[in-house]
Design a protein around this motif. Structure first.
Motif, PDB file in Angstrom:
ATOM      1  N   GLU A  28      -7.717 -39.539 -53.967  1.00 35.39           N
ATOM      2  CA  GLU A  28      -8.937 -38.865 -54.395  1.00 35.39           C
ATOM      3  C   GLU A  28      -9.567 -38.147 -53.206  1.00 35.39           C
ATOM      4  O   GLU A  28      -9.523 -38.652 -52.079  1.00 35.39           O
ATOM      5  N   PRO A  29     -10.122 -36.960 -53.410  1.00 36.28           N
ATOM      6  CA  PRO A  29     -10.757 -36.221 -52.316  1.00 36.28           C
ATOM      7  C   PRO A  29     -11.832 -37.061 -51.638  1.00 36.28           C
ATOM      8  O   PRO A  29     -12.652 -37.699 -52.291  1.00 36.28           O
ATOM      9  N   GLY A  30     -11.793 -37.068 -50.301  1.00 35.90           N
ATOM     10  CA  GLY A  30     -12.817 -37.757 -49.538  1.00 35.90           C
ATOM     11  C   GLY A  30     -12.581 -39.235 -49.315  1.00 35.90           C
ATOM     12  O   GLY A  30     -13.337 -39.868 -48.577  1.00 35.90           O
ATOM     13  N   GLU A  31     -11.559 -39.818 -49.934  1.00 31.40           N
ATOM     14  CA  GLU A  31     -11.339 -41.247 -49.760  1.00 31.40           C
ATOM     15  C   GLU A  31     -10.496 -41.525 -48.516  1.00 31.40           C
ATOM     16  O   GLU A  31      -9.728 -40.695 -48.053  1.00 31.40           O
ATOM     17  N   SER A  32     -10.659 -42.736 -47.962  1.00 30.75           N
ATOM     18  CA  SER A  32      -9.857 -43.188 -46.839  1.00 30.75           C
ATOM     19  C   SER A  32      -8.454 -43.499 -47.326  1.00 30.75           C
ATOM     20  O   SER A  32      -8.272 -44.190 -48.326  1.00 30.75           O
ATOM     21  N   VAL A  33      -7.437 -42.967 -46.624  1.00 24.74           N
ATOM     22  CA  VAL A  33      -6.060 -43.103 -47.085  1.00 24.74           C
ATOM     23  C   VAL A  33      -5.228 -43.841 -46.035  1.00 24.74           C
ATOM     24  O   VAL A  33      -5.170 -43.398 -44.880  1.00 24.74           O
ATOM     25  N   PRO A  34      -4.581 -44.943 -46.398  1.00 22.98           N
ATOM     26  CA  PRO A  34      -3.723 -45.637 -45.434  1.00 22.98           C
ATOM     27  C   PRO A  34      -2.516 -44.787 -45.073  1.00 22.98           C
ATOM     28  O   PRO A  34      -1.990 -44.051 -45.906  1.00 22.98           O
ATOM     29  N   LEU A  35      -2.079 -44.913 -43.824  1.00 20.00           N
ATOM     30  CA  LEU A  35      -0.957 -44.115 -43.339  1.00 20.00           C
ATOM     31  C   LEU A  35       0.324 -44.427 -44.112  1.00 20.00           C
ATOM     32  O   LEU A  35       1.168 -43.548 -44.305  1.00 20.00           O
ATOM     33  N   GLY A  36       0.468 -45.687 -44.543  1.00 20.58           N
ATOM     34  CA  GLY A  36       1.640 -46.072 -45.316  1.00 20.58           C
ATOM     35  C   GLY A  36       2.772 -46.633 -44.483  1.00 20.58           C
ATOM     36  O   GLY A  36       3.766 -47.137 -45.018  1.00 20.58           O
ATOM     37  N   LEU A  37       2.655 -46.544 -43.161  1.00 22.05           N
ATOM     38  CA  LEU A  37       3.667 -47.098 -42.253  1.00 22.05           C
ATOM     39  C   LEU A  37       2.931 -47.828 -41.150  1.00 22.05           C
ATOM     40  O   LEU A  37       2.092 -47.250 -40.457  1.00 22.05           O
ATOM     41  N   SER A  38       3.237 -49.096 -40.990  1.00 22.14           N
ATOM     42  CA  SER A  38       2.559 -49.904 -39.983  1.00 22.14           C
ATOM     43  C   SER A  38       3.223 -49.705 -38.622  1.00 22.14           C
ATOM     44  O   SER A  38       4.393 -50.034 -38.439  1.00 22.14           O
ATOM     45  N   LEU A  39       2.463 -49.149 -37.678  1.00 20.84           N
ATOM     46  CA  LEU A  39       2.992 -48.885 -36.338  1.00 20.84           C
ATOM     47  C   LEU A  39       2.059 -49.464 -35.286  1.00 20.84           C
ATOM     48  O   LEU A  39       0.851 -49.236 -35.329  1.00 20.84           O
ATOM     49  N   ALA A  40       2.620 -50.210 -34.343  1.00 18.17           N
ATOM     50  CA  ALA A  40       1.861 -50.638 -33.182  1.00 18.17           C
ATOM     51  C   ALA A  40       1.663 -49.434 -32.269  1.00 18.17           C
ATOM     52  O   ALA A  40       2.392 -48.448 -32.340  1.00 18.17           O
ATOM     53  N   GLN A  41       0.681 -49.510 -31.378  1.00 17.71           N
ATOM     54  CA  GLN A  41       0.392 -48.367 -30.521  1.00 17.71           C
ATOM     55  C   GLN A  41       1.549 -48.037 -29.586  1.00 17.71           C
ATOM     56  O   GLN A  41       1.799 -46.866 -29.288  1.00 17.71           O
ATOM     57  N   ASP A  42       2.293 -49.043 -29.129  1.00 17.17           N
ATOM     58  CA  ASP A  42       3.432 -48.745 -28.266  1.00 17.17           C
ATOM     59  C   ASP A  42       4.551 -48.066 -29.059  1.00 17.17           C
ATOM     60  O   ASP A  42       5.277 -47.216 -28.526  1.00 17.17           O
ATOM     61  N   GLU A  43       4.681 -48.390 -30.361  1.00 13.83           N
ATOM     62  CA  GLU A  43       5.667 -47.716 -31.199  1.00 13.83           C
ATOM     63  C   GLU A  43       5.289 -46.255 -31.421  1.00 13.83           C
ATOM     64  O   GLU A  43       6.136 -45.363 -31.406  1.00 13.83           O
ATOM     65  N   LEU A  44       4.003 -46.028 -31.623  1.00 15.12           N
ATOM     66  CA  LEU A  44       3.525 -44.657 -31.788  1.00 15.12           C
ATOM     67  C   LEU A  44       3.711 -43.873 -30.497  1.00 15.12           C
ATOM     68  O   LEU A  44       4.077 -42.688 -30.515  1.00 15.12           O
ATOM     69  N   ALA A  45       3.485 -44.521 -29.364  1.00 15.19           N
ATOM     70  CA  ALA A  45       3.664 -43.860 -28.070  1.00 15.19           C
ATOM     71  C   ALA A  45       5.120 -43.473 -27.848  1.00 15.19           C
ATOM     72  O   ALA A  45       5.416 -42.373 -27.366  1.00 15.19           O
ATOM     73  N   CYS A  46       6.042 -44.360 -28.198  1.00 16.94           N
ATOM     74  CA  CYS A  46       7.469 -44.048 -28.055  1.00 16.94           C
ATOM     75  C   CYS A  46       7.856 -42.864 -28.935  1.00 16.94           C
ATOM     76  O   CYS A  46       8.689 -42.034 -28.552  1.00 16.94           O
ATOM     77  N   LEU A  47       7.249 -42.765 -30.096  1.00 15.83           N
ATOM     78  CA  LEU A  47       7.561 -41.671 -31.012  1.00 15.83           C
ATOM     79  C   LEU A  47       7.043 -40.336 -30.472  1.00 15.83           C
ATOM     80  O   LEU A  47       7.672 -39.294 -30.675  1.00 15.83           O
ATOM     81  N   LEU A  48       5.922 -40.374 -29.752  1.00 14.45           N
ATOM     82  CA  LEU A  48       5.294 -39.150 -29.259  1.00 14.45           C
ATOM     83  C   LEU A  48       5.738 -38.774 -27.852  1.00 14.45           C
ATOM     84  O   LEU A  48       5.420 -37.683 -27.374  1.00 14.45           O
ATOM     85  N   GLY A  49       6.455 -39.672 -27.192  1.00 11.71           N
ATOM     86  CA  GLY A  49       6.877 -39.388 -25.832  1.00 11.71           C
ATOM     87  C   GLY A  49       5.751 -39.481 -24.823  1.00 11.71           C
ATOM     88  O   GLY A  49       5.778 -38.829 -23.774  1.00 11.71           O
ATOM     89  N   GLY A  50       4.735 -40.293 -25.132  1.00  7.24           N
ATOM     90  CA  GLY A  50       3.609 -40.491 -24.221  1.00  7.24           C
ATOM     91  C   GLY A  50       3.449 -41.959 -23.891  1.00  7.24           C
ATOM     92  O   GLY A  50       4.099 -42.821 -24.485  1.00  7.24           O
ATOM     93  N   SER A  51       2.589 -42.263 -22.946  1.00  7.17           N
ATOM     94  CA  SER A  51       2.345 -43.656 -22.587  1.00  7.17           C
ATOM     95  C   SER A  51       1.422 -44.308 -23.615  1.00  7.17           C
ATOM     96  O   SER A  51       0.659 -43.622 -24.311  1.00  7.17           O
ATOM     97  N   ARG A  52       1.472 -45.620 -23.702  1.00  6.84           N
ATOM     98  CA  ARG A  52       0.610 -46.342 -24.631  1.00  6.84           C
ATOM     99  C   ARG A  52      -0.856 -46.101 -24.286  1.00  6.84           C
ATOM    100  O   ARG A  52      -1.704 -45.962 -25.176  1.00  6.84           O
ATOM    101  N   GLN A  53      -1.172 -46.046 -22.979  1.00  2.00           N
ATOM    102  CA  GLN A  53      -2.557 -45.860 -22.553  1.00  2.00           C
ATOM    103  C   GLN A  53      -3.099 -44.502 -23.019  1.00  2.00           C
ATOM    104  O   GLN A  53      -4.217 -44.406 -23.528  1.00  2.00           O
ATOM    105  N   ARG A  54      -2.284 -43.441 -22.851  1.00  2.00           N
ATOM    106  CA  ARG A  54      -2.749 -42.106 -23.247  1.00  2.00           C
ATOM    107  C   ARG A  54      -2.891 -41.991 -24.761  1.00  2.00           C
ATOM    108  O   ARG A  54      -3.839 -41.387 -25.264  1.00  2.00           O
TER     109      ARG A  54
END
Length: 258
Positions: free
Chosen positions: A188-214
Motif C-alpha cells: 500500500e502507498p506510504g506503508e513500511s515495507v520489509p526488504l524480504g531478505l535478512s542481511l547482517a551489515q557485514d553481509e551487506l558490506a560484502c555485497l557492496l564492496g565496502g567496509s562494514r563501518q562505512r
C-alpha cells in the motif's frame, strides 16, 4: 573425481516434489515464463527437488558443476574468494533465477561458491538431462543465450555502478533491487515495507564492496533521512521514491567515490 552439488544429509528437510507455491514462483519468473509449455513441463518432470538449511553449501569454488539449478524458495548467496584470500559476495539470487548452464556446458571448475540463504528449496537438472533437453527442444538453446545475455547485462550494470556511483547511492540502489526481488508483491502507498531478505551489515558490506563501518554510517544516514528503518529482524523501506531520487541524482553526477 568431479564433485556433484552438495546436498544436506538431513532427509527430513527434503521432499520429492515442489509445493504449489514454489512451482508458481518458478512459473512467474521473467525468463522461465517465456519457455514453451512442453519445455517447462519437462524441466519440472525431469528435475529433482532438495531442501536446504541456511548456510548449506550448494556449489564449491574450484570444483566442476554437474547440474543446472534454481531456487524455488528461499535464496542463494554467491561469493568468491580472491587469490589474496578476500571474500567477495557477488549476488543474492531469488527464486526463478537459473544458474550453472555455462559451467555445465563448458566443463571447467566453478569460479564461485553458492550457499543457501535461509531455508531454501532447489530444483536441479543433471548434466545428461540438461543436454537431452537441448536436443529435444530446439528453442532451449536460444532461450539459454537470452539467459546469458541477461546475466551479462546485469554484470555490466554492476561494473558501471561500482565505477560511477558513491557508496551511499550503491547502497540505496541495492536496497531497491533487493526489495523488488525479495519483498512483498503487493504494498500500500506510504506503508513500511520489509526488504524480504535478512542481511547482517557485514553481509551487506560484502555485497557492496565496502567496509562494514562505512556501510553502517550510510545506513544510519538513510535512516535519519526517513528513507529506511533498521530493525533487529532486518531493514524496512519507508520511502522507495526517496531512495530512487538519491540514486538518480548520483547517476547524473556520475563521479563515484572520491
Amino acid at each position: 573425481m568431479p564433485a556433484p552439488l552438495r546436498f544436506c544429509a538431513d532427509v527430513s528437510l527434503q521432499r520429492p516434489l515442489l509445493s504449489a507455491r514454489e512451482r508458481e514462483a518458478l512459473d512467474r519468473s521473467p525468463w522461465f515464463s517465456t519457455l514453451s509449455p512442453s519445455l517447462r513441463h519437462d524441466i519440472f518432470r525431469l528435475g529433482h527437488v532438495t531442501r536446504h538449511a541456511h548456510g548449506d553449501l550448494i556449489v564449491e569454488q574450484g570444483r566442476p558443476i554437474r547440474e543446472w539449478f534454481t531456487c524455488a524458495s528461499g535464496a542463494l548467496r554467491f561469493q568468491r574468494t580472491t587469490p589474496s584470500g578476500k571474500l567477495v559476495t557477488l549476488a543474492y539470487v531469488e527464486p526463478g533465477i537459473w544458474v550453472g548452464e555455462a559451467e555445465v556446458l563448458y566443463g571447467r571448475p566453478c569460479t564461485y561458491d553458492a550457499h543457501a540463504h535461509g531455508p531454501t528449496t532447489l530444483l536441479s537438472v543433471p548434466e545428461p538431462t540438461f543436454r537431452t533437453l537441448l536436443q529435444e527442444h530446439p528453442s532451449f538453446g536460444e532461450a539459454l543465450l537470452t539467459l546469458q545475455a541477461w546475466s551479462m547485462r546485469s554484470l555490466y550494470c554492476m561494473m558501471e555502478d561500482m565505477a560511477t556511483l558513491p557508496l551511499r547511492a550503491r547502497l540505496a540502489k541495492q536496497l531497491l533491487q533487493l526489495l523488488q526481488r525479495f519483498g512483498p508483491q503487493r504494498t500500500e502507498p506510504g506503508e513500511s515495507v520489509p526488504l524480504g531478505l535478512s542481511l547482517a551489515q557485514d553481509e551487506l558490506a560484502c555485497l557492496l564492496g565496502g567496509s562494514r563501518q562505512r556501510v553502517n554510517v550510510e545506513l544510519k544516514w538513510l535512516e535519519r533521512e526517513g528513507l529506511i528503518s533498521v530493525r533487529p529482524r532486518g531493514i524496512e523501506i519507508l520511502d522507495a521514491t526517496g531512495l530512487q531520487t538519491l540514486v538518480d541524482q548520483a547517476a547524473a553526477d556520475g563521479r563515484g567515490d572520491e
